[in-house]
Design a protein around this motif. Structure first.
Motif, PDB file in Angstrom:
ATOM      1  N   THR A 140       1.265  -1.571  -0.059  1.00 18.20           N
ATOM      2  CA  THR A 140       0.511  -0.426  -0.451  1.00 18.20           C
ATOM      3  C   THR A 140       0.506   1.610   0.480  1.00 18.20           C
ATOM      4  O   THR A 140       1.936   0.824  -0.262  1.00 18.20           O
ATOM      5  CB  THR A 140      -0.504   0.201   1.081  1.00 18.20           C
ATOM      6  OG1 THR A 140       0.248   0.525   2.719  1.00 18.20           O
ATOM      7  CG2 THR A 140      -1.494  -1.133   1.643  1.00 18.20           C
ATOM      8  N   TRP A 163       0.652   3.551   2.927  1.00 20.88           N
ATOM      9  CA  TRP A 163       1.073   3.783   3.972  1.00 20.88           C
ATOM     10  C   TRP A 163       2.737   4.126   4.109  1.00 20.88           C
ATOM     11  O   TRP A 163       3.185   3.126   5.100  1.00 20.88           O
ATOM     12  CB  TRP A 163       0.326   2.753   4.263  1.00 20.88           C
ATOM     13  CG  TRP A 163      -1.065   3.345   5.281  1.00 20.88           C
ATOM     14  CD1 TRP A 163      -1.947   3.360   4.609  1.00 20.88           C
ATOM     15  CD2 TRP A 163      -1.732   4.170   5.984  1.00 20.88           C
ATOM     16  NE1 TRP A 163      -3.076   4.196   5.058  1.00 20.88           N
ATOM     17  CE2 TRP A 163      -2.713   4.650   5.505  1.00 20.88           C
ATOM     18  CE3 TRP A 163      -0.693   5.588   6.902  1.00 20.88           C
ATOM     19  CZ2 TRP A 163      -3.214   5.670   6.712  1.00 20.88           C
ATOM     20  CZ3 TRP A 163      -0.958   5.990   7.436  1.00 20.88           C
ATOM     21  CH2 TRP A 163      -2.739   6.532   7.108  1.00 20.88           C
ATOM     22  N   GLU A 205       0.026  -5.356   3.915  1.00 21.53           N
ATOM     23  CA  GLU A 205      -1.338  -5.563   4.159  1.00 21.53           C
ATOM     24  C   GLU A 205      -2.169  -6.724   4.460  1.00 21.53           C
ATOM     25  O   GLU A 205      -1.491  -7.170   3.107  1.00 21.53           O
ATOM     26  CB  GLU A 205      -1.849  -4.246   3.422  1.00 21.53           C
ATOM     27  CG  GLU A 205      -1.666  -3.144   3.569  1.00 21.53           C
ATOM     28  CD  GLU A 205      -1.876  -2.398   5.578  1.00 21.53           C
ATOM     29  OE1 GLU A 205      -2.438  -2.854   6.566  1.00 21.53           O
ATOM     30  OE2 GLU A 205      -0.902  -1.174   5.722  1.00 21.53           O
ATOM     31  N   TRP A 231      -0.380  -6.048   9.037  1.00 18.78           N
ATOM     32  CA  TRP A 231       0.001  -5.241   8.133  1.00 18.78           C
ATOM     33  C   TRP A 231       1.594  -5.124   8.492  1.00 18.78           C
ATOM     34  O   TRP A 231       2.193  -5.152  10.398  1.00 18.78           O
ATOM     35  CB  TRP A 231      -0.062  -3.342   8.786  1.00 18.78           C
ATOM     36  CG  TRP A 231       0.211  -2.941  10.310  1.00 18.78           C
ATOM     37  CD1 TRP A 231      -0.685  -3.109  10.840  1.00 18.78           C
ATOM     38  CD2 TRP A 231       1.129  -1.661  10.066  1.00 18.78           C
ATOM     39  NE1 TRP A 231      -0.395  -2.980  12.216  1.00 18.78           N
ATOM     40  CE2 TRP A 231       1.224  -2.091  11.726  1.00 18.78           C
ATOM     41  CE3 TRP A 231       1.896  -1.701   9.573  1.00 18.78           C
ATOM     42  CZ2 TRP A 231       1.523  -0.995  12.835  1.00 18.78           C
ATOM     43  CZ3 TRP A 231       3.470  -0.963  10.494  1.00 18.78           C
ATOM     44  CH2 TRP A 231       2.631  -0.723  11.792  1.00 18.78           C
ATOM     45  N   GLN A 244      -6.189  -2.076  -2.713  1.00 17.20           N
ATOM     46  CA  GLN A 244      -6.760  -0.195  -1.756  1.00 17.20           C
ATOM     47  C   GLN A 244      -6.389   0.338  -2.773  1.00 17.20           C
ATOM     48  O   GLN A 244      -6.026  -0.003  -3.915  1.00 17.20           O
ATOM     49  CB  GLN A 244      -5.271  -0.254  -1.818  1.00 17.20           C
ATOM     50  CG  GLN A 244      -4.994   1.434  -0.775  1.00 17.20           C
ATOM     51  CD  GLN A 244      -3.936   1.907  -0.290  1.00 17.20           C
ATOM     52  OE1 GLN A 244      -2.812   1.862  -1.249  1.00 17.20           O
ATOM     53  NE2 GLN A 244      -3.902   2.464   0.408  1.00 17.20           N
ATOM     54  N   ASN A 275      -8.802   3.799   0.057  1.00 17.34           N
ATOM     55  CA  ASN A 275      -9.375   2.837   0.688  1.00 17.34           C
ATOM     56  C   ASN A 275      -8.719   1.159   0.689  1.00 17.34           C
ATOM     57  O   ASN A 275      -8.252   0.734  -0.353  1.00 17.34           O
ATOM     58  CB  ASN A 275     -10.930   2.247   0.783  1.00 17.34           C
ATOM     59  CG  ASN A 275     -11.961   3.488   0.938  1.00 17.34           C
ATOM     60  OD1 ASN A 275     -11.476   4.815   1.449  1.00 17.34           O
ATOM     61  ND2 ASN A 275     -12.986   3.047   0.466  1.00 17.34           N
ATOM     62  N   ARG A 308     -11.919  -0.367   4.482  1.00 11.86           N
ATOM     63  CA  ARG A 308     -11.594   0.903   5.492  1.00 11.86           C
ATOM     64  C   ARG A 308     -10.731   1.545   4.687  1.00 11.86           C
ATOM     65  O   ARG A 308     -10.342   1.973   3.607  1.00 11.86           O
ATOM     66  CB  ARG A 308     -10.008   0.097   6.176  1.00 11.86           C
ATOM     67  CG  ARG A 308      -9.937   0.151   7.596  1.00 11.86           C
ATOM     68  CD  ARG A 308      -8.964   0.085   8.123  1.00 11.86           C
ATOM     69  NE  ARG A 308      -7.637   0.203   7.881  1.00 11.86           N
ATOM     70  CZ  ARG A 308      -5.967  -0.356   7.642  1.00 11.86           C
ATOM     71  NH1 ARG A 308      -6.238  -0.762   8.962  1.00 11.86           N
ATOM     72  NH2 ARG A 308      -4.993   0.854   7.689  1.00 11.86           N
ATOM     73  N   ASP A 312      -8.478   4.176   4.468  1.00  8.28           N
ATOM     74  CA  ASP A 312      -7.043   4.683   5.387  1.00  8.28           C
ATOM     75  C   ASP A 312      -6.817   6.343   4.428  1.00  8.28           C
ATOM     76  O   ASP A 312      -6.228   7.078   5.068  1.00  8.28           O
ATOM     77  CB  ASP A 312      -6.385   4.240   4.150  1.00  8.28           C
ATOM     78  CG  ASP A 312      -5.851   2.631   5.219  1.00  8.28           C
ATOM     79  OD1 ASP A 312      -7.510   2.765   5.874  1.00  8.28           O
ATOM     80  OD2 ASP A 312      -5.378   2.011   4.810  1.00  8.28           O
ATOM     81  N   GLN A 325      -8.983   4.090  10.526  1.00  7.02           N
ATOM     82  CA  GLN A 325      -8.696   2.904  10.388  1.00  7.02           C
ATOM     83  C   GLN A 325      -9.738   1.963  11.032  1.00  7.02           C
ATOM     84  O   GLN A 325      -8.731   1.085  11.571  1.00  7.02           O
ATOM     85  CB  GLN A 325      -7.588   3.213  10.910  1.00  7.02           C
ATOM     86  CG  GLN A 325      -6.342   4.254   9.689  1.00  7.02           C
ATOM     87  CD  GLN A 325      -5.171   3.543   9.746  1.00  7.02           C
ATOM     88  OE1 GLN A 325      -4.333   3.406  10.819  1.00  7.02           O
ATOM     89  NE2 GLN A 325      -4.122   4.694   9.038  1.00  7.02           N
TER      90      GLN A 325
END
Length: 644
Positions: free
Chosen positions: A452, A454, A460, A474, A500, A505, A522, A524, A529
């Motif tokens: 992802t 992030w 994830e 994660w 993702q 999301n 979710r 994100d 979260q």
């Protein structure tokens, strides 16, 4: 300059008998815009000095796997018929077999758009960088059927190009050949936001020209976020240029820009007024041509206020556009980050092979092991070959991806001990190796796994666990796995259905104990979260689903594709479901049922074959079989090999 305002330009065009119109958005009293240019044409090849190019021979030597373009080339008798192309042809346009069509526009061809939206180089003299970037984006879209946004700032910052810096598109393509071109998140650029266009770089004081701002710390795994390209090709003859555009894709054009050009719009191609004065050289991208209007169709880099939403028509030969050679590309090699939403389960399309689009499949095999299968998509027979076998604790088919870690292949599967194992294929050593066991001690079913945005390299994972719930794990970019939320109820199984989405999301679909499927998501992107339960749909399902976000519905690079989901039914068929992300209600619908003797779907992918869906099914007899879908529906493909 012969005219100061757009009103004076309008009067001049009438006096000259020139038929194109000044953009109606520009009031008569508005001063004529003098754009920043920056093209250094002194090093750009002249058309007369470029050797002839046999475009047909190039196309035949390495045929495209874009089935929409390939079908067209077969109808033009440029390529021979092949079994994987459906028989229904596109209409044969004027121009004759083996020639070029009389009209081509890659903004809308074969029912799809292939050109990214126009950007704005203002106030800097970076047309040469924007044109080269636009070419790379277009060719990835055409050759791999995926939207791909690249960053002009990647070249600008790396090479210290000032706002007033001049140069040539060939220099940019040469640099990208050696270094690749990164996405905007990896190498952002301030031209994306006009509010950033301030300070000494954009408004330099007297004295030395300021270097570009360093807008981001260089990305530590840049190689997995960059499109790679080979050397560009110069095309000099206009008929060969048209044939290239018709059969391969757009071309970078060089152009002598005059003071009336910023005012052009409409349907009559641009021809300069005799009273216009030269402003300098300019690079753009020819996305098509029209022999009826005798013009090139060109993408500019002055924003959407110019011309026709940023595009223009330029008459053949005008302002030396055909005296300068045009630059083209083949065989782009997109990064795995670009394709990350287009696959799930054990199948990916890698950058390996001559065309950078081989299929890589990792599937269970005898003795609780995994076997790596590969399909060479540069070979017209599309042969599957068996690679390495490893492991002894495989309980479920794995989920595979290609990551920003040097484009390594990485897989996660549930072990015979009900844990999760992560393993990877190292592109340097060309070997698979296990890494770590992690996660719950009571995992059930298959695994959802993605990389992802992030932070660079975050992984994830979601898997079903005992008690009828789902558990989220994660991994950060230093390799530490952590447990996230446990959520849901009544869950029977999970599958490779975690993605993702383009709006950030995390999205998944699981199977409930009542035989329905359920969507969870979710948020994100906005920091919320917490997993939320969405729609329930379907009935009688017990096998794990596979889901991707494809390119259907993405009208441009900023759109949202539809969710495509395939799952095996108890009668041995496969159900294809779709969520239409263009409708506000986000409805799930069953599109079709196909196949036979299928135990489960182990992989789903949208690759470089003209938006076709590619599916790998595990049959009841233990054989792996390929299915694929084009505009005519689903087709039964090759039996690849056994899992027993």
């Amino acid at each position: 300059m012969a005219f100061r305002t757009y009103g004076e330009l309008r009067q001049d065009l009438v006096r000259q008998g020139i038929q194109w119109k000044v953009n109606p958005k520009f009031a008569d009293s508005l001063p004529v815009h003098r754009p920043a240019l920056g093209a250094d044409l002194t090093q750009h090849p002249r058309a007369a000095t470029v050797p002839h190019t046999d475009v047909t021979a190039l196309v035949r030597a390495a045929p495209t796997t874009n089935s929409l373009l390939r079908k067209y080339l077969i109808e033009r008798h440029i390529l021979p018929p092949t079994s994987w192309i459906a028989a229904q042809p596109f209409p044969l346009p004027a121009g004759g077999a083996g020639g070029h069509a009389s009209q081509v526009d890659w903004r809308n061809r074969f029912g799809w758009s292939w050109i990214t939206q126009t950007r704005d180089q203002s106030p800097c003299q970076h047309c040469w960088i924007y044109a080269a970037t636009a070419l790379i984006e277009a060719m990835v879209r055409i050759e791999h059927c995926v939207w791909c946004v690249r960053s002009e700032g990647d070249y600008i910052v790396a090479n210290g190009v000032p706002c007033g810096g001049r140069g040539g598109a060939a220099a940019v393509l040469d640099w990208v050949k050696d270094n690749g071109l990164a996405d905007p998140d990896c190498g952002p650029w301030a031209n994306d936001d006009p509010a950033h266009r301030s300070g000494p770089y954009y408004d330099p004081p007297s004295g030395p020209i300021q270097p570009p701002p360093v807008l981001a710390i260089p990305f530590s795994r840049r190689g997995g976020r960059t499109v790679k390209i080979p050397a560009y090709r110069s095309i000099g003859d206009p008929s060969e240029q048209k044939k290239w555009i018709d059969t391969i894709g757009p071309l970078v054009v060089a152009f002598d820009c005059y003071s009336d050009f910023p005012g052009w719009s409409g349907t009559v191609p641009y021809r300069r007024s005799a009273n216009a004065v030269g402003l300098g050289g300019h690079f753009m991208l020819a996305v098509g041509y029209d022999d009826h209007l005798n013009c090139w169709i060109v993408k500019n880099s002055w924003g959407t206020s110019f011309g026709n939403d940023g595009f223009c028509l330029i008459a053949y030969g005008e302002c030396s556009i055909d005296a300068h050679a045009k630059l083209g590309l083949q065989f782009t090699d997109p990064d795995p980050w670009t394709k990350r939403r287009c696959h799930s389960g054990g199948l990916i399309e890698s950058s390996d092979g001559a065309l950078h689009r081989n299929f890589e499949l990792v599937a269970p095999s005898r003795g609780n092991s995994l076997t790596h299968w590969r399909r060479d998509n540069a070979d017209p027979s599309f042969p599957w070959s068996k690679g390495n076998t490893w492991g002894d604790d495989v309980a479920e088919p794995p989920t595979l991806t290609s990551t920003t870690y040097n484009r390594n292949f990485e897989a996660i599967y549930r072990t015979t001990g009900s844990r999760l194992r992560h393993c990877y294929f190292d592109q340097r050593s060309r070997q698979w190796g296990p890494t770590d066991v992690f996660g719950p001690t009571h995992a059930t079913g298959a695994v959802g796994f993605v990389e992802t945005n992030w932070g660079p390299g975050n992984f994830e994972v979601v898997v079903a666990v005992g008690g009828g719930q789902l558990q989220h794990w994660w991994r950060n970019n230093v390799g530490q796995w952590s447990a996230g939320d446990t959520f849901g109820s009544g869950v029977a199984t999970m599958g490779p259905s975690l993605i993702q989405s383009t709006w950030g999301n995390l999205e998944l679909v699981c199977v409930l104990s009542n035989g329905q499927m359920r969507h969870f998501w979710r948020d994100d992107e906005h920091g919320r979260q917490t997993w939320s339960a969405g729609d329930q749909f379907g009935s009688g399902i017990s096998s794990p689903p596979c889901m991707i976000e494809g390119q259907y519905g993405m009208a441009n690079e900023h759109g949202h594709g539809n969710f495509e989901l395939c799952v095996a039914a108890p009668d041995g068929t496969i159900q294809h479901w779709r969520r239409d992300n263009q409708q506000g209600t986000l409805p799930w619908s069953l599109k079709t049922t196909f196949g036979r003797n299928v135990a489960r779907v182990v992989a789903l992918m949208e690759g470089s074959f003209g938006f076709n869906l590619e599916l790998i099914a595990l049959r009841n007899d233990g054989e792996l079989q390929h299915y694929w879908r084009d505009g005519d529906g689903w087709h039964e493909g090759q039996v690849i090999g056994t899992t027993r």
